[in-house]
Motif scaffolding. Structure first.
Motif, PDB file in Angstrom:
ATOM      1  N   SER A  56       0.752  -1.656   0.176  1.00 40.50           N
ATOM      2  CA  SER A  56      -0.232  -0.252   0.436  1.00 40.50           C
ATOM      3  C   SER A  56       0.990   1.478  -0.051  1.00 40.50           C
ATOM      4  O   SER A  56       0.732   2.608  -0.667  1.00 40.50           O
ATOM      5  CB  SER A  56      -0.717  -0.052   1.057  1.00 40.50           C
ATOM      6  N   LEU A  58       2.619   2.751   2.559  1.00 39.19           N
ATOM      7  CA  LEU A  58       2.348   3.043   4.252  1.00 39.19           C
ATOM      8  C   LEU A  58       3.252   3.101   4.905  1.00 39.19           C
ATOM      9  O   LEU A  58       4.114   3.730   6.291  1.00 39.19           O
ATOM     10  CB  LEU A  58       0.784   1.993   5.067  1.00 39.19           C
ATOM     11  N   PRO A  78       1.946   6.469  -1.067  1.00 38.10           N
ATOM     12  CA  PRO A  78       0.136   5.673  -1.230  1.00 38.10           C
ATOM     13  C   PRO A  78      -0.518   5.779  -1.446  1.00 38.10           C
ATOM     14  O   PRO A  78      -1.455   5.714  -2.902  1.00 38.10           O
ATOM     15  CB  PRO A  78      -0.630   5.705  -0.363  1.00 38.10           C
ATOM     16  N   GLU A  79      -1.223   7.100  -2.366  1.00 38.11           N
ATOM     17  CA  GLU A  79      -2.193   7.808  -3.001  1.00 38.11           C
ATOM     18  C   GLU A  79      -1.850   7.637  -4.397  1.00 38.11           C
ATOM     19  O   GLU A  79      -2.863   7.856  -5.559  1.00 38.11           O
ATOM     20  CB  GLU A  79      -2.494   9.304  -2.634  1.00 38.11           C
ATOM     21  N   ILE A  83      -4.240   2.351  -6.117  1.00 40.57           N
ATOM     22  CA  ILE A  83      -5.069   1.100  -4.499  1.00 40.57           C
ATOM     23  C   ILE A  83      -5.760   1.155  -3.845  1.00 40.57           C
ATOM     24  O   ILE A  83      -6.305   2.855  -3.373  1.00 40.57           O
ATOM     25  CB  ILE A  83      -3.562   0.826  -3.709  1.00 40.57           C
ATOM     26  N   LEU A  85      -7.745   0.684  -0.518  1.00 34.57           N
ATOM     27  CA  LEU A  85      -6.796  -0.480   1.339  1.00 34.57           C
ATOM     28  C   LEU A  85      -8.004  -0.183   1.806  1.00 34.57           C
ATOM     29  O   LEU A  85      -9.125   0.387   2.368  1.00 34.57           O
ATOM     30  CB  LEU A  85      -5.603   0.183   2.070  1.00 34.57           C
ATOM     31  N   PHE A  87      -9.202  -1.589   5.959  1.00 34.05           N
ATOM     32  CA  PHE A  87      -7.857  -1.908   7.554  1.00 34.05           C
ATOM     33  C   PHE A  87      -8.868  -3.262   8.210  1.00 34.05           C
ATOM     34  O   PHE A  87     -10.038  -3.098   7.880  1.00 34.05           O
ATOM     35  CB  PHE A  87      -8.402  -0.489   8.108  1.00 34.05           C
ATOM     36  N   ALA A  91     -11.626   1.130   9.588  1.00 33.83           N
ATOM     37  CA  ALA A  91     -11.304   2.692   9.720  1.00 33.83           C
ATOM     38  C   ALA A  91     -11.947   4.250   8.820  1.00 33.83           C
ATOM     39  O   ALA A  91     -11.550   4.766   8.339  1.00 33.83           O
ATOM     40  CB  ALA A  91      -9.219   3.046   9.505  1.00 33.83           C
ATOM     41  N   PHE A 104     -14.781  10.484   0.782  1.00 33.30           N
ATOM     42  CA  PHE A 104     -14.023  11.009   0.098  1.00 33.30           C
ATOM     43  C   PHE A 104     -12.588  10.841  -0.710  1.00 33.30           C
ATOM     44  O   PHE A 104     -11.913  12.169  -0.819  1.00 33.30           O
ATOM     45  CB  PHE A 104     -13.508  11.047   2.049  1.00 33.30           C
ATOM     46  N   PRO A 105     -12.032   9.816  -0.959  1.00 34.31           N
ATOM     47  CA  PRO A 105     -11.296   9.506  -2.034  1.00 34.31           C
ATOM     48  C   PRO A 105     -11.574  10.519  -3.000  1.00 34.31           C
ATOM     49  O   PRO A 105     -10.417  11.266  -3.777  1.00 34.31           O
ATOM     50  CB  PRO A 105     -10.741   8.214  -2.238  1.00 34.31           C
ATOM     51  N   VAL A 107     -13.190  12.903  -3.338  1.00 36.60           N
ATOM     52  CA  VAL A 107     -13.191  14.592  -2.930  1.00 36.60           C
ATOM     53  C   VAL A 107     -11.878  15.740  -3.014  1.00 36.60           C
ATOM     54  O   VAL A 107     -11.781  16.100  -3.653  1.00 36.60           O
ATOM     55  CB  VAL A 107     -13.942  14.811  -1.332  1.00 36.60           C
ATOM     56  N   ASN A 108     -10.639  14.261  -2.463  1.00 36.05           N
ATOM     57  CA  ASN A 108      -9.346  15.112  -2.472  1.00 36.05           C
ATOM     58  C   ASN A 108      -9.179  14.719  -4.014  1.00 36.05           C
ATOM     59  O   ASN A 108      -7.880  15.342  -4.124  1.00 36.05           O
ATOM     60  CB  ASN A 108      -8.935  13.337  -1.965  1.00 36.05           C
ATOM     61  N   ARG A 152     -15.550   2.354  -0.092  1.00 37.21           N
ATOM     62  CA  ARG A 152     -14.281   3.209  -0.689  1.00 37.21           C
ATOM     63  C   ARG A 152     -13.498   3.033  -0.656  1.00 37.21           C
ATOM     64  O   ARG A 152     -13.229   3.671  -1.431  1.00 37.21           O
ATOM     65  CB  ARG A 152     -14.148   3.765   1.249  1.00 37.21           C
ATOM     66  N   LYS A 156     -12.146   4.392  -6.298  1.00 37.56           N
ATOM     67  CA  LYS A 156     -12.213   5.287  -7.119  1.00 37.56           C
ATOM     68  C   LYS A 156     -11.531   3.955  -8.302  1.00 37.56           C
ATOM     69  O   LYS A 156     -10.260   4.902  -8.760  1.00 37.56           O
ATOM     70  CB  LYS A 156     -10.198   5.613  -6.568  1.00 37.56           C
TER      71      LYS A 156
END
Lengths: 360, 370
Positions: A56, A58, A78-79, A83, A85, A87, A91, A104-105, A107-108, A152, A156
């Motif tokens: 990943s 991390l 990671p971004e 990928i 991920l 948890f 999370a 959320f992904p 929006v980023n 989630r 993406k």
């Protein structure tokens, strides 16, 4: 996306100056084929989660390379790896609704809000939680949270989906259901998926390919059935299968395999001390059989029955042999005799515990 | 999972213990009841009257005795609270409505009314004391600038503190030190920092702050000395309040940050969130209960600012109370013996703090994620 892991090593430095460093993953080399569901399997502390987190991004590897298709992503953030991920405990952001969590992904990625919402809805439909979009994670059951976490990760459209112990927080019934679900989602999306588990049954049931690890070292990789039928060493043989394999101390003498004084099979390997592994389903009841065991009790399961017995050469307290429920056993027998199916019997070197292959 | 089970079990054990304790207590009660019963019976026999009515009265006496015992146990606390909490509160309410009340004035004629409130709000107390409106605006300026700014600063400092590994403990100690310092001493130090010694051609020093700003005897800013601007004064108080509010806020926020599950940050990183997105969309909401707690208590505390101003500007709070605060106003009138005005002022302050706190709670219900 094909993933190549080359000589991957992760060493965690010790917290104390005098302490020893911990090698979590040791010189790992595997190739994960595109579009497959691959399970990293091993007991806790074997480095499987560390491997996943290195995939990943991390965790940074100490040495070695991770290659996605043809691109070396070892040092990529990671971004930027494309990928998803999931948890172990999901999370999910507790202050966001399910929809906001899934979005959320996106929006980023600065996607327009309408498109992001549309894609979030599609991801939610894929994992069948579209009616939960306005809820908060705390208002969901464990299985629903799991689905949100997967949505989630998928929203993406990642090239690789990574799941860390995805089923460990679910109850037994939900675990069965969810593992089918993961298989279905993986099939539907065709995303190369790597998941980590310590449960061999879970891995065997849904994996296309399985990687068995121990203390940071890959023991064997292959299709579940193949590994089960042809374990590389005593550890792999022991780790796979419920009930677990029976292990005896024995020897090879003049082409015969001996447990104690009884000859249970034939081989063409040289004379030596060996560990003999016999799968529970490898026993055939025969009044004139080769191996004599002291019966403790017989468990009747309906579909089949299990003879629980002891033997002086067994390395475990009890031996379990599964036989067909149709077979009549003598009542209250103190001893039973079995013949052993040759393909369910494995020989291991007594010192290295490596498999000794029959030359034939 | 196992941890939880163990905890549950220990809870269960505790509960059992509680039950046992309760049982013991019940037994004791039983004994006590029996004793009382026999006593009462004797009493009844002595009076030789067996009328049911009298018996009932005795029954109720018995129950009363039991309750009186309970009161006996809490009596010290109740007495102290009566003397130092309840009586002052009630007396404040009463004095606030006694027009022109001075406790030391023997010739005072009792007259009820709202005149105290009217005079306080209008500012014509006729005694040359602090002006309520000025004190009110000062307090608002101090509170609503210093509390948000110091909370924001504390947030940024604690986030920074949380992300460093080296010397974290040392910095933590340094940031917490001001908390242990006396308010008046800090005020004196601030006064020195901003003080200009001498006037006109005889300026000896313009103070450290002016020096840092590159100001000289020709163009120095008059922060706190004679003839200084009210906003310069307020600025000094606000800086003081921000600085003195930081340690506690950093302590609280830092521990809140340490309690945030690291996995949220990992998840956000994988989700491609930038550093600022992580801070504002993940970290801040996750510690929002603590932020709201700090804002509410900070505003309450800010409305009661007094020592800072006294430390910086002396007891007259400037030349003529112009940097006064609402609590300063109360002390001012108590000192003058004008208890009626002080009481009315404190009730107004009470009302203002209550309204602000209600607004705070209303807003935090919508904005805070528990």
């Amino acid at each position: 996306m094909r993933i190549s892991i080359e000589n991957l090593t992760k060493i965690f430095p010790s917290r104390h100056k005098a302490g020893e460093n911990v090698t979590a993953v040791n010189d790992m080399c595997i190739e994960i084929p595109s579009g497959k569901l691959v399970g990293l399997l091993g007991p806790s502390g074997c480095g499987k989660s560390t491997t996943l987190f290195m995939l990943s991004g991390l965790e940074k590897p100490t040495s070695g390379h991770i290659i996605f298709e043809d691109e070396d992503v070892t040092t990529l953030a990671p971004e930027k790896r494309g990928i998803g991920l999931v948890f172990q405990n999901y999370a999910l952001y507790p202050h966001m609704t399910v929809e906001q969590n899934i979005m959320f992904p996106l929006v980023n990625m600065r996607l327009p809000k309408e498109e992001a919402r549309q894609r979030a809805l599609e991801a939610a439909e894929l994992v069948q939680i579209e009616e939960l979009l306005t809820r908060k994670p705390s208002e969901l059951s464990g299985g629903q949270q799991q689905r949100v976490a997967i949505a989630r990760a998928l929203v993406k459209m990642p090239n690789v989906l990574l799941l860390d112990e995805p089923l460990s927080n679910l109850d037994a019934r939900l675990r069965l259901q969810t593992r089918e679900e993961i298989k279905r989602i993986q099939r539907a999306t065709g995303i190369t998926t790597v998941f980590v588990t310590h449960d061999q049954e879970e891995a065997m049931s849904i994996c296309d390919q399985m990687v068995v690890m121990k203390l940071g070292v890959v023991q064997q990789m292959g299709e579940p059935q193949e590994i089960y039928d042809n374990p590389n060493n005593l550890f792999v043989a022991n780790f796979l299968g419920t009930p677990p394999i029976n292990i005896f101390k024995g020897k090879v003498e003049n082409g015969g395999i001996y447990i104690g004084d009884e000859k249970v099979g034939e081989t063409n390997v040289g004379d030596q001390e060996v560990f003999i592994g016999i799968r529970p389903e490898g026993f055939i009841y025969d009044p004139m059989g080769a191996l004599t065991v002291n019966v403790q009790n017989v468990e009747v399961m309906g579909r089949d029955k299990t003879v629980v017995s002891t033997h002086p050469s067994s390395t475990k307290p009890t031996i379990r042999s599964i036989i067909d429920s149709d077979i009549k056993l003598p009542k209250d027998a103190l001893q039973l005799k079995f013949n052993i199916k040759p393909n369910k019997l494995f020989l291991f070197n007594a010192e290295t515990e490596e498999r000794i292959y029959d030359g034939r | 999972m196992e941890d939880k089970q163990v905890r549950d079990e220990s809870l269960a054990v505790e509960e059992n213990l509680d039950n046992q304790e309760m049982d013991n207590q019940e037994l004791d009660d039983q004994k006590l009841d029996d004793q009382l019963d026999s006593l009462i019976e004797e009493a009844v026999l002595e009076t030789e009257s067996q009328k049911p009515r009298q018996k009932m009265r005795l029954e109720s006496f018995k129950r009363g005795a039991y309750h009186e015992q309970g009161w006996l146990f809490v009596l010290p606390a109740v007495l102290l609270m009566c003397v130092f909490t309840f009586y002052p509160i009630i007396n404040t309410f009463v004095s606030a409505f006694k027009v022109g009340y001075k406790p030391l004035d023997s010739a005072y004629e009792l007259k009820w009314g709202f005149e105290n409130f009217v005079r306080v709000l209008r500012g014509d107390t006729g005694t040359g004391g602090a002006n309520f409106a000025r004190c009110f605006w000062n307090t608002l300026a101090f509170t609503f600038i210093s509390v948000p700014v110091s909370t924001l600063l504390a947030l940024l400092i604690s986030v920074a503190l949380n992300s460093i590994k080296v010397l974290q403990k040392a910095y933590q100690t340094i940031f917490f030190l001001p908390y242990l310092t006396n308010a008046l001493a800090m005020g004196a130090v601030f006064a020195t920092l901003f003080n200009v010694v001498g006037t006109g051609n005889t300026v000896e020093t313009v103070g450290l702050i002016n020096v840092l700003l590159g100001r000289t005897a020709d163009n120095y800013i008059n922060w706190i000395n004679l003839g200084s601007d009210i906003w310069a004064n307020r600025f000094v108080v606000i800086i003081y309040e921000i600085w003195s509010g930081l340690p506690f806020k950093i302590l609280i926020l830092f521990s809140a940050l340490q309690n945030v599950n690291k996995q949220y940050y990992d998840a956000a990183k994988v989700d491609g969130a930038s550093k600022s997105t992580i801070l504002w969309k993940i970290t801040v909401p996750l510690i929002s209960p603590m932020l709201s707690y700090l804002l509410i208590t900070g505003i309450m505390g800010g409305m009661k600012v007094y020592t800072a101003v006294v430390g910086l500007f002396g007891e007259s709070m400037g030349q003529e109370y112009e940097v006064g605060t609402m609590v300063g106003y109360l002390y001012n009138y108590i000192e003058k013996g004008e208890t009626g005005y002080a009481a009315a002022g404190s009730l107004i302050l009470f009302g203002i703090i209550m309204i602000i706190t209600l607004i705070n709670l209303y807003v935090s219900k919508k904005r805070v994620h528990y």
